[in-house]
Design an enzyme around this catalytic site. Sequence first.
Site, PDB file in Angstrom:
ATOM      1  N   LYS A 114       0.818  -1.221   0.000  1.00 29.97           N
ATOM      2  CA  LYS A 114       0.000   0.000   0.000  1.00 29.97           C
ATOM      3  C   LYS A 114       0.850   1.270   0.000  1.00 29.97           C
ATOM      4  CE  LYS A 114      -4.445  -1.618   1.288  1.00 29.97           C
ATOM      5  NZ  LYS A 114      -5.678  -1.524   2.026  1.00 29.97           N
ATOM      6  N   LYS A 198      -5.086  -8.417  -6.312  1.00 31.45           N
ATOM      7  CA  LYS A 198      -6.371  -8.717  -5.671  1.00 31.45           C
ATOM      8  C   LYS A 198      -7.441  -7.698  -6.097  1.00 31.45           C
ATOM      9  CE  LYS A 198      -6.583  -6.403  -1.220  1.00 31.45           C
ATOM     10  NZ  LYS A 198      -7.260  -6.378   0.042  1.00 31.45           N
ATOM     11  N   LYS A 201     -11.068  -2.070  -3.707  1.00 34.73           N
ATOM     12  CA  LYS A 201     -11.884  -0.860  -3.881  1.00 34.73           C
ATOM     13  C   LYS A 201     -11.063   0.258  -4.498  1.00 34.73           C
ATOM     14  CE  LYS A 201     -13.798  -1.576   0.676  1.00 34.73           C
ATOM     15  NZ  LYS A 201     -12.704  -1.565   1.650  1.00 34.73           N
TER      16      LYS A 201
HETATM   17  N1  AQP Z   1     -10.011  -9.405  -3.119  1.00 37.87           N
HETATM   18  C1  AQP Z   1     -10.393  -9.926  -1.967  1.00 37.87           C
HETATM   19  N2  AQP Z   1     -10.618 -11.266  -1.856  1.00 37.87           N
HETATM   20  C2  AQP Z   1     -11.026 -11.805  -0.668  1.00 37.87           C
HETATM   21  N3  AQP Z   1     -11.223 -11.081   0.450  1.00 37.87           N
HETATM   22  C3  AQP Z   1     -11.004  -9.757   0.373  1.00 37.87           C
HETATM   23  N4  AQP Z   1     -11.113  -8.766   1.280  1.00 37.87           N
HETATM   24  C4  AQP Z   1     -10.783  -7.592   0.705  1.00 37.87           C
HETATM   25  N5  AQP Z   1     -10.461  -7.774  -0.573  1.00 37.87           N
HETATM   26  C5  AQP Z   1     -10.585  -9.104  -0.821  1.00 37.87           C
HETATM   27  C6  AQP Z   1     -11.537  -8.986   2.662  1.00 37.87           C
HETATM   28  O1  AQP Z   1     -12.604  -8.103   2.926  1.00 37.87           O
HETATM   29  C7  AQP Z   1     -12.529  -7.688   4.287  1.00 37.87           C
HETATM   30  C8  AQP Z   1     -12.630  -6.210   4.355  1.00 37.87           C
HETATM   31  O2  AQP Z   1     -11.517  -5.634   3.710  1.00 37.87           O
HETATM   32  P1  AQP Z   1     -11.267  -4.071   3.838  1.00 37.87           P
HETATM   33  O3  AQP Z   1     -12.206  -3.356   2.978  1.00 37.87           O
HETATM   34  O4  AQP Z   1     -11.319  -3.682   5.254  1.00 37.87           O
HETATM   35  O5  AQP Z   1      -9.792  -3.834   3.392  1.00 37.87           O
HETATM   36  P2  AQP Z   1      -8.930  -4.327   2.208  1.00 37.87           P
HETATM   37  O6  AQP Z   1      -8.558  -5.753   2.405  1.00 37.87           O
HETATM   38  O7  AQP Z   1      -7.804  -3.391   2.108  1.00 37.87           O
HETATM   39  O8  AQP Z   1      -9.910  -4.206   0.956  1.00 37.87           O
HETATM   40  P3  AQP Z   1      -9.708  -3.422  -0.361  1.00 37.87           P
HETATM   41  O9  AQP Z   1     -10.869  -3.643  -1.237  1.00 37.87           O
HETATM   42  O10 AQP Z   1      -8.374  -3.745  -0.975  1.00 37.87           O
HETATM   43  O11 AQP Z   1      -9.779  -1.940   0.105  1.00 37.87           O
HETATM   44  P4  AQP Z   1      -8.820  -0.744  -0.182  1.00 37.87           P
HETATM   45  O12 AQP Z   1      -8.721  -0.670  -1.664  1.00 37.87           O
HETATM   46  O13 AQP Z   1      -9.545   0.414   0.429  1.00 37.87           O
HETATM   47  O14 AQP Z   1      -7.528  -1.055   0.478  1.00 37.87           O
HETATM   48  C9  AQP Z   1     -11.221  -8.229   4.856  1.00 37.87           C
HETATM   49  O15 AQP Z   1     -11.487  -9.391   5.627  1.00 37.87           O
HETATM   50  C10 AQP Z   1     -10.429  -8.585   3.636  1.00 37.87           C
HETATM   51  O16 AQP Z   1      -9.567  -9.671   3.889  1.00 37.87           O
END
Ligand code: AQP
Length: 333
Positions: A114, A198, A201
């Site tokens: 990140k 992955k 968002k």
């Molecule tokens: N691609 C994914 N596959 C499986 N699980 C996922 N999670 C996130 N992306 C995937 C799981 O969703 C939960 C919440 O995640 P989060 O929104 O708190 O944070 P993140 O993992 O950082 O998700 P993003 O979409 O990648 O958000 P941004 O872009 O804002 O950083 C967690 O249990 C995560 O494992």
Amino acid sequence: MGVKKIFSGVQPTGNLHLGNYIGAIKNFVDLQNENNDCIFCVVDLHAVTVKQDPKILKQNVRETAATFLACGINPKKSIIFNQSSVSAHSELSWLLSCVARMGWLNRMTQFKEKAGKDKEKASVGLYIYPVLMAADILLYDATHVPVGEDQKQHLELARDISKKFNTDFDAPEFFKIPEPLIQKNFARIMSLKDGKKKMSKSDPSELSRINLTDTDSDIINKIKKAKTDTNPFPTNTNNLKSRPEIENLIGIYSSLSGKKIDLIFNEFKDKNFSFFKEKLSELIVEKISPISKEIKRLNQDTSYIDKVLQDGSVKAYELSSKKIQDIKKKFGF
Ligand code: AQP
């Protein structure tokens, strides 16, 4: 097996997507419906580790809570609240950052991903993000934490912090050692445009993900444009690792249909990808369309969402206030 104490959080950083649903929220609902004690938190303190527009953040907190409800989390059975409304999360995060070791945090791969190339410019909050996550979990004596596979390393850190605290303060049972609950297959849903990244968002390409608010035609269009290759539909797992986009689409199909992968190979052998994509779109629309409609309905009812969050905060405050007092006593405060 007795009742599990479940804690998990989701960041209010924009539209939730199919990866959040398959990797996390679908499992939250199953755990709630198995009558475990569940707390699901909108982790807004985690969100501000990168710059947020305050007005949009407020809106995203409500939308994340609305998504929890639309997916089937029931506020009569589970606690739903936002992290910043219970100050014990921040207090414990500081205390645990005095227990966690720099070497442990230096190993966290999500910070490296990140923060990107210029990590000197990343916030200190982004670096200690996993300590706040440990505080969230340990504050409620959670025994099990359902997360996507990308959060596995952070959960291991929470376990290390818990063990070190118990040893340092000579209090062997004080903090529980939380267990991760990560689904066995296809626990990380990948971008529709790049099977090595992955689904996220923050990916600038809308075509990389299926949002839980997407319309039926958005879903059909995104799956049509999802990356595949010119080889035939696979008949077994040989070489699937070298075709990550194909593996990902089959993983989504398997997770949403509950069908084992061998059955899917059999169902689509000798068929072309456009036929598979058509069936995959139908399946995603069937699962996501009711959620999407309910999110849109709930987004109009902000007073109901605020009430759910407010009631949840009161319950979370009650549960956490004794624990934070006990923790402070351990430090000598
Ligand atoms: N691609 C994914 N596959 C499986 N699980 C996922 N999670 C996130 N992306 C995937 C799981 O969703 C939960 C919440 O995640 P989060 O929104 O708190 O944070 P993140 O993992 O950082 O998700 P993003 O979409 O990648 O958000 P941004 O872009 O804002 O950083 C967690 O249990 C995560 O494992």
